[in-house]
Design an enzyme around this catalytic site. Structure first.
Site, PDB file in Angstrom:
ATOM      1  N   LYS A  16       0.848  -1.206   0.000  1.00  0.00           N
ATOM      2  CA  LYS A  16       0.000   0.000   0.000  1.00  0.00           C
ATOM      3  C   LYS A  16       0.877   1.248   0.000  1.00  0.00           C
ATOM      4  O   LYS A  16       0.626   2.204  -0.720  1.00  0.00           O
ATOM      5  CB  LYS A  16      -0.934  -0.015   1.226  1.00  0.00           C
ATOM      6  CG  LYS A  16      -2.070  -1.016   1.062  1.00  0.00           C
ATOM      7  CD  LYS A  16      -2.847  -1.282   2.336  1.00  0.00           C
ATOM      8  CE  LYS A  16      -3.823  -2.427   2.088  1.00  0.00           C
ATOM      9  NZ  LYS A  16      -4.487  -2.944   3.270  1.00  0.00           N
TER      10      LYS A  16
ATOM     11  N   GLN B 123      -5.014  -1.840   9.425  1.00  0.00           N
ATOM     12  CA  GLN B 123      -4.800  -3.144   8.781  1.00  0.00           C
ATOM     13  C   GLN B 123      -5.372  -4.270   9.642  1.00  0.00           C
ATOM     14  O   GLN B 123      -5.055  -4.378  10.831  1.00  0.00           O
ATOM     15  CB  GLN B 123      -3.286  -3.359   8.541  1.00  0.00           C
ATOM     16  CG  GLN B 123      -2.954  -4.626   7.798  1.00  0.00           C
ATOM     17  CD  GLN B 123      -3.464  -4.617   6.351  1.00  0.00           C
ATOM     18  OE1 GLN B 123      -3.370  -3.634   5.633  1.00  0.00           O
ATOM     19  NE2 GLN B 123      -4.030  -5.729   5.917  1.00  0.00           N
TER      20      GLN B 123
ATOM     21  N   ASP C 280     -11.167   2.656   3.786  1.00  0.00           N
ATOM     22  CA  ASP C 280     -11.245   1.203   3.638  1.00  0.00           C
ATOM     23  C   ASP C 280     -12.717   0.757   3.595  1.00  0.00           C
ATOM     24  O   ASP C 280     -13.022  -0.378   3.233  1.00  0.00           O
ATOM     25  CB  ASP C 280     -10.528   0.532   4.829  1.00  0.00           C
ATOM     26  CG  ASP C 280      -9.831  -0.754   4.436  1.00  0.00           C
ATOM     27  OD1 ASP C 280      -9.660  -0.995   3.214  1.00  0.00           O
ATOM     28  OD2 ASP C 280      -9.459  -1.526   5.335  1.00  0.00           O
TER      29      ASP C 280
END
Ligand code: NAP
Length: 279
Positions: A51, A95, A118
């Site tokens: 990322k 994450q 996200d």
């Protein structure tokens, strides 16, 4: 039959995003993404550095916070609050999975929904549910791109989604519904899964069981999107038995090289969108 090249589609979108990021910078806004990695799960560490690299390639500023597995929920939430208040940060990604005993639902809820690139906050899910503008979770957004890349009309088609996770199955089903498909959601207790799938004009498999969707599950001429990624003998395998399905589907994604490359690209797209809206 045509193979949907997620890698090439993703590369094309990233080129466009790069130009859009440059244009936004000229106007004085540098899109910023904060990524929080807790613990030392090796797969998560790889995802996070991918990322970071992807952000750098298109000009998004990324700030990775690497925290020890012993981090308390309180201090993690404090960090998120400080990022919520940071004007240079437009997107925040935690994450997953988080090490135990951290509760992902509680932690994700601390993210400002306007920075939830996200797309996993409960408010973001609610916005998608009622059709309000909000971030679309990255993998589902990528899946919709791939389906649309085939040029088929989604409206009125039978779409079957196998898998009902909050991250993939449920949001994909909502997005397909939003495009006026007739949507069936299947899961581990679904009966006659093969017959239901064999009626799908659009089949999305998000299960995590390699090769479970054999040729018998595929309607001739269907669009088949294989989300599954399971390591088998060191190789990534999808949920669809590609060598059988490929002979029946009109369009099919490979694993690897289908859905996978789209996920980070959609994270970049969401971050740019956040910077545009709230930068
Ligand atoms: P998940 O949370 O484990 O959900 C799996 C879903 O599959 C559940 O809804 C489960 O049903 C259903 N299922 C399990 N066994 C089944 C069976 N025998 N028949 C029918 N349904 C069954 O997984 P996920 O996070 O959605 O991920 C799914 C797959 O996609 C995984 O392989 C994951 O690695 C992959 N993935 C890939 C990307 C990417 O970027 N390429 C991104 C995310 C996920 P129940 O709800 O009844 O248990």
């Amino acid at each position: 039959m045509s193979i949907i090249d997620g890698k090439a589609i993703s590369a094309g979108i990233r080129e466009e995003l790069k130009k859009e990021v440059a244009a936004l910078k000229v106007q004085g806004t540098v899109p910023g993404l904060a990524v929080i990695l807790v613990g030392d799960d090796p797969a998560s560490a790889v995802y996070v550095s991918n990322k970071e690299k992807a952000c750098e390639e298109i000009g998004i500023r990324s700030a990775v916070h690497r925290l020890s597995a012993q981090t308390s929920q309180e201090s993690l939430i404090e960090l998120i609050k400080s990022l919520n208040a940071d004007k240079a940060i437009h997107g925040i990604l935690v994450q997953l999975p988080l090490p135990k005993p951290l509760d992902p639902l509680v932690v994700l809820r601390a993210v400002n929904p306007d920075k939830d690139v996200d797309g996993l906050h409960v408010v973001t899910a609610g916005r998608l549910f009622v059709g309000e503008k909000g971030f679309i979770p990255c993998t589902p957004r990528g899946i919709m791109h791939l389906i649309k890349s085939t040029g088929i009309e989604i409206s009125g088609k039978n779409a079957v989604v196998v898998g009902r996770s909050n991250m993939v199955g449920k949001p994909v089903a909502h997005l397909l519904l939003g495009e006026n498909a007739t949507v069936t959601i299947c899961h581990s207790r679904t009966r006659n899964l093969d017959a239901i799938c064999a009626n799908a004009d659009i089949l999305v498999a998000a299960i995590g069981r390699p090769g479970m969707i054999t040729g018998d599950y595929i309607k001739p001429g269907a669009v088949v999107i294989d989300v599954g990624t399971t390591k088998v003998d060191g190789k990534l395998k999808g949920d669809v038995l590609f060598e059988e399905a490929v002979n029946k589907a009109a369009f099919i994604t490979p694993v690897p090289g289908g859905v996978g490359p789209m996920t980070i690209t959609m994270l970049l797209a969401n971050t740019l969108e956040a910077a545009r809206m709230y930068g």
